[in-house]
Design an enzyme around this catalytic site. Structure first.
Site, PDB file in Angstrom:
ATOM      1  N   LYS A 146       0.888  -1.151   0.000  1.00  0.00           N
ATOM      2  CA  LYS A 146       0.000   0.000   0.000  1.00  0.00           C
ATOM      3  C   LYS A 146       0.932   1.209   0.000  1.00  0.00           C
ATOM      4  CE  LYS A 146      -2.646   3.306   1.934  1.00  0.00           C
ATOM      5  NZ  LYS A 146      -2.030   4.584   2.366  1.00  0.00           N
ATOM      6  N   GLY A 177       5.523   3.950  10.399  1.00  0.00           N
ATOM      7  CA  GLY A 177       4.669   5.132  10.459  1.00  0.00           C
ATOM      8  C   GLY A 177       4.352   5.510  11.890  1.00  0.00           C
ATOM      9  N   GLY A 189       0.141   2.311  13.488  1.00  0.00           N
ATOM     10  CA  GLY A 189       0.679   0.972  13.734  1.00  0.00           C
ATOM     11  C   GLY A 189      -0.161   0.199  14.739  1.00  0.00           C
ATOM     12  N   GLU A 217       7.028  -0.318  12.836  1.00  0.00           N
ATOM     13  CA  GLU A 217       8.073   0.536  13.415  1.00  0.00           C
ATOM     14  C   GLU A 217       7.423   1.896  13.575  1.00  0.00           C
ATOM     15  OE1 GLU A 217      10.153   3.412  13.302  1.00  0.00           O
ATOM     16  OE2 GLU A 217      11.451   2.749  11.668  1.00  0.00           O
ATOM     17  N   CYS A 277      13.174   8.325  12.004  1.00  0.00           N
ATOM     18  CA  CYS A 277      12.757   7.544  13.169  1.00  0.00           C
ATOM     19  C   CYS A 277      13.792   7.627  14.269  1.00  0.00           C
ATOM     20  CB  CYS A 277      12.594   6.069  12.803  1.00  0.00           C
ATOM     21  SG  CYS A 277      11.989   5.770  11.153  1.00  0.00           S
ATOM     22  N   GLU A 280       6.697  11.713  20.956  1.00  0.00           N
ATOM     23  CA  GLU A 280       7.563  12.079  19.842  1.00  0.00           C
ATOM     24  C   GLU A 280       7.011  13.323  19.135  1.00  0.00           C
ATOM     25  OE1 GLU A 280       7.645   9.147  16.738  1.00  0.00           O
ATOM     26  OE2 GLU A 280       9.455   9.940  15.825  1.00  0.00           O
TER      27      GLU A 280
END
Lengths: 525, 525
Positions: free
Chosen positions: A184, A241, A246, A265, A302, A393
């Site tokens: 996707k 993402g 997730g 992740e 990340c 984050e």
């Protein structure tokens, strides 16, 4: 460059019928041609049907054929290098050098997995020979190999339009394991995705593989992703993402009649620990170097260092002063998408508006519509420990420095952290004991521990771990970067007393594939 | 033999305060002394607190010390052999030879894991040395090892009071990986569990390990299990039992703020495929041998052959006739618990009452209160495919023979099966092509594929896979029997540019542990 705005299902290019997806040039705000119409359940079902049909023969391709396929994908990607760089720059706002480097990394990891496939260690061949004379019970002949799980769904990431996207690490490792892949593509860079998808399509055809080995879908919203993860033919999921995205996929995968593994992740603030001697000896230099890492890719990694810990005092002040000056001098950088920019602005605003947080510096503002202003903030360890929101984050070039009263408090902050992709130690010889005290905690919190470096920059190699405890990833037992990523898409099967004519080649007497084996518990080859 | 009816928390023996648990001798219906009072949240919290406290030092014990600990457990179990056999027989109704054999297997697998620990392959040491001259970017020094996940919860199984219980495969592999273990003992055999638990307690003390390395809890109902799996200090779960019990633990583990892996071994009917030539040549002998496997342990094995498939015709009729005669001659055997016996009687009744199922034979009824009457039934493939209920596991010595119109229909039945622990082929030379046609389907359905044997009897070795796709287990990527089971409780950590003084011994230059390593992608040692 001709882009058609189509979904790629097997060897076909088909038009979707759902909502339109348009890439936006984040540097200008301009919408890019062509329009991509999203796919729905019918397209998901067709891609999964083809993947399932391809699985039986694809998973048993020879090591050489499968490796050649991965190399052919790399060559087909390189054949459209200029188009990829041009379209990638337009869709992501990333500079040319970054896209060229990322293309090199993407093709490099495809070739690394080709080498891994040929070496055959991933088969984990084991053989416990029969012991017909053993008392009281004879032992049967028992052999083991690993086989591919089945068709895999891969979700392209926004922040690595090549290396974590259509032909990125998840796709490369799943194909290496013998799994067909349904991608996707990320809605932020559909054109880049189509270019790469067509390169894979060509490689499939050139190598004479069944068309269902690869499909590329587009779709906005969560409908298509949920449909893909719910499809009974999909046997594992790779995702890079947001934490919310997730976690939603994890829940969908667990709610299926047959639950399947999800490798997501997600979220990491990558703490950097400034130990006292290092801070005293080179606090200023560390401050400047730190901002270099912070600003890489507009902070959209990340592994971006979003948290720095030091013991309060003059040395930490010198670090903060130097870092603040570097932040003030930081130029604005275009972020990947309007949405990421808006979320960054919100996160920056929340930090700035938090009464427990002191703003040290901001970078330059830009003229473009979606530019990231670097930010640096300070808070006390006590306040950090008391406020969970400060652990969230902020995706972009903003970091928070935590002033600890002493090393014991630094240790408490470390122990209170959520799971991380990385943890970094800045240390000198005199810091060794302090580092030894922290290390056991950091090992439990992170997948990778660095000394005297910066977490951005992830080497694609055999020893890499790009993973870590939740919420850094959904499954700390694995890595999404490096050769060990292949193990995510495999499972063991044991063969007991099978006649020679039925044994898979990898398990036959005489080790015709020449792979490393565990024979009666002893390593051979 | 002195049993106190206590929970073992670290080195303490404490009384629970919840509902009473009494073992029942299933052969007589008699309740056995002593009474065990169940533990609650306080005992779970205390055991987990101790486990967490023990983890830091236990996970870094030397390979030799940890191996010695596992061997000491085996020796301490052997030191109470007679008590174990006597109490085990009373609590389970299993015969003496079985309990003695199971004790041998339990101690054998502890010693196997001691050898696995010493060999150090489980560390999966990898080293990609620094490449300071590499252009355009130098490579850092990158090393990887696997570390223990953290404290593990283990649920003892009813059907293996030793080998899948307090010191069974889950406990042995978790301890081998460096994880402290909190066992929830099965309520059917608390005395056997206490004896084994005290043996482990003594081994912990003798080896000078922190007491929290092991605790043993009891509790009826699901409260204590849910509390244990929900405890934030628990990092993985091992379970052998029912599909509903395992699925409930999976949901609890996924609903935690930090989801954790669950290794649940649940439900399997272990299909046996009688291929035409073998059936023709030795249908009668196969029928008799099959019932031998069916009756083992009163059918209370995860690998019991609950489904047999053949092509309708004279040869299959001969198999069914011989099997029916053997079933008719089968003596009644005492089942493990009143609950298991009641569930078996229900399952047998449901099969007998299903209009699509033909009863072939029943075994002898016994005089005891909880005895299993062997059962054999036949149904058509079409009816089997149309009725999901016929795929449900009947835990005990009952099996269903499926008459297929031809090999193509046999293949369709195979493709329609749920995940299994095993799949068995009975074949002769002339069946090779038929077997080749089935094998790819069976590999996707089962963890172990056997030829010309019976699925009962699971060798504890390196190549064994006791696992399989859901619902056979919750995680097809692993095995719960054999040396590879250690990998369930480990995760990789990467160390980048760490100074020598900080590196774990396994990763130090010169390979001081002498373990097999992957250096720059090449296997050494």
């Amino acid at each position: 460059m001709s882009l058609e705005g189509k979904l790629l299902i097997g060897q076909q290019a088909v038009s979707g019928e759902r909502a339109e997806i348009r890439a936006i040039n984040p540097a200008s705000g301009e919408a890019l041609e062509p329009v991509y119409r999203g796919g729905g359940e019918a397209e998901v079902a067709r891609a999964c049907e083809l993947a399932e049909a391809a699985f039986a023969s694809y998973r048993e391709t020879s090591l050489e054929d499968r490796a050649t396929f991965l190399e052919t994908i790399a060559a087909e990607i390189e054949a459209v290098s200029d188009d990829l760089t041009q379209r990638g720059m337009a869709e992501t706002g990333l500079p040319q050098a970054r896209l060229e480097g990322e293309r090199g990394r993407t093709c490099g990891q495809l070739r690394l997995f080709a080498a891994v496939v040929r070496a055959g260690e991933w088969l984990d061949v084991r053989h416990d020979p029969a012991l017909p004379e053993r008392a009281p019970m004879p032992r049967a002949d028992l052999r083991q190999r690993h086989i591919a799980l089945g068709p895999v769904a891969v979700f392209g990431a926004s922040n690595f339009p090549l290396a974590f996207s259509v032909a990125g690490g998840d796709t490369a490792s799943a194909l290496a394991a013998g799994c067909p892949v349904v991608v996707k593509g990320h809605s932020a860079h559909p054109g880049t995705s189509e270019l790469v998808g067509r390169a894979i399509q060509r490689a499939v055809a050139k190598c004479g593989l069944p068309e269902g080995v690869f499909s590329l879908l587009f779709g906005s919203g969560r409908e298509i992703g949920q449909a893909l993860v719910s499809d009974p033919r999909i046997q594992a999921v790779g995702f890079t993402g947001s934490r919310s995205g997730g976690t939603a996929l994890m829940q969908t995968a667990q709610s299926r009649p047959q639950p399947i593994p999800v490798y997501a992740e997600m979220s990491s603030i990558n703490p950097v620990f400034l130990l006292p001697e290092a801070l005293k000896a080179r606090g200023e230099a560390l401050g400047t170097a730190f901002v270099g890492s912070l600003n890489m890719g507009a902070g959209q990694f990340c592994t971006n260092p979003g948290l720095v810990l030091g013991v309060k005092g003059e040395a930490l002040d010198a670090f903060v002063k130097a870092a603040g000056e570097a932040v003030t001098a930081s130029g604005a950088q275009t972020m990947l998408t309007p949405g990421i920019h808006a979320a960054y602005a919100d996160g920056l605003g929340a930090l700035a508006g938090n009464a427990k947080v002191r703003e040290i510096a901001r970078g330059q503002t830009g003229d473009g519509p979606h530019q990231c202003q670097t930010g640096l903030f300070v808070a006390s360890a006590a306040d950090f420990l008391a406020d969970e929101a400060l652990q969230a984050e902020v995706f972009g070039a903003t970091s928070l420095v935590i002033e600890c009263a002493d090393l014991a408090e630094m240790q408490r902050v470390a122990a209170g952290l959520e799971g991380q992709l990385t943890a970094t130690l800045q240390l000198d010889d005199g810091d060794l004991e302090a580092a030894k005290g922290l290390l056991p905690t950091l090992e439990r919190k992170a997948g990778r521990i660095l000394a005297n470096g910066w977490p951005t920059g992830v080497e694609v190699c055999h020893a890499m771990v790009h993973g870590g405890p939740y919420p850094a990833t959904s499954d700390s037992r694995t890595t999404s970067v490096g050769s060990a990523a292949i193990h995510r898409f495999l499972r063991p099967v044991c063969y007991q007393d099978l006649p020679a004519g039925l044994l898979p080649e990898a398990l036959q007497d005489g080790n015709p594939l020449g792979v490393s084996r565990l024979v009666d518990g002893k390593r051979e080859g």
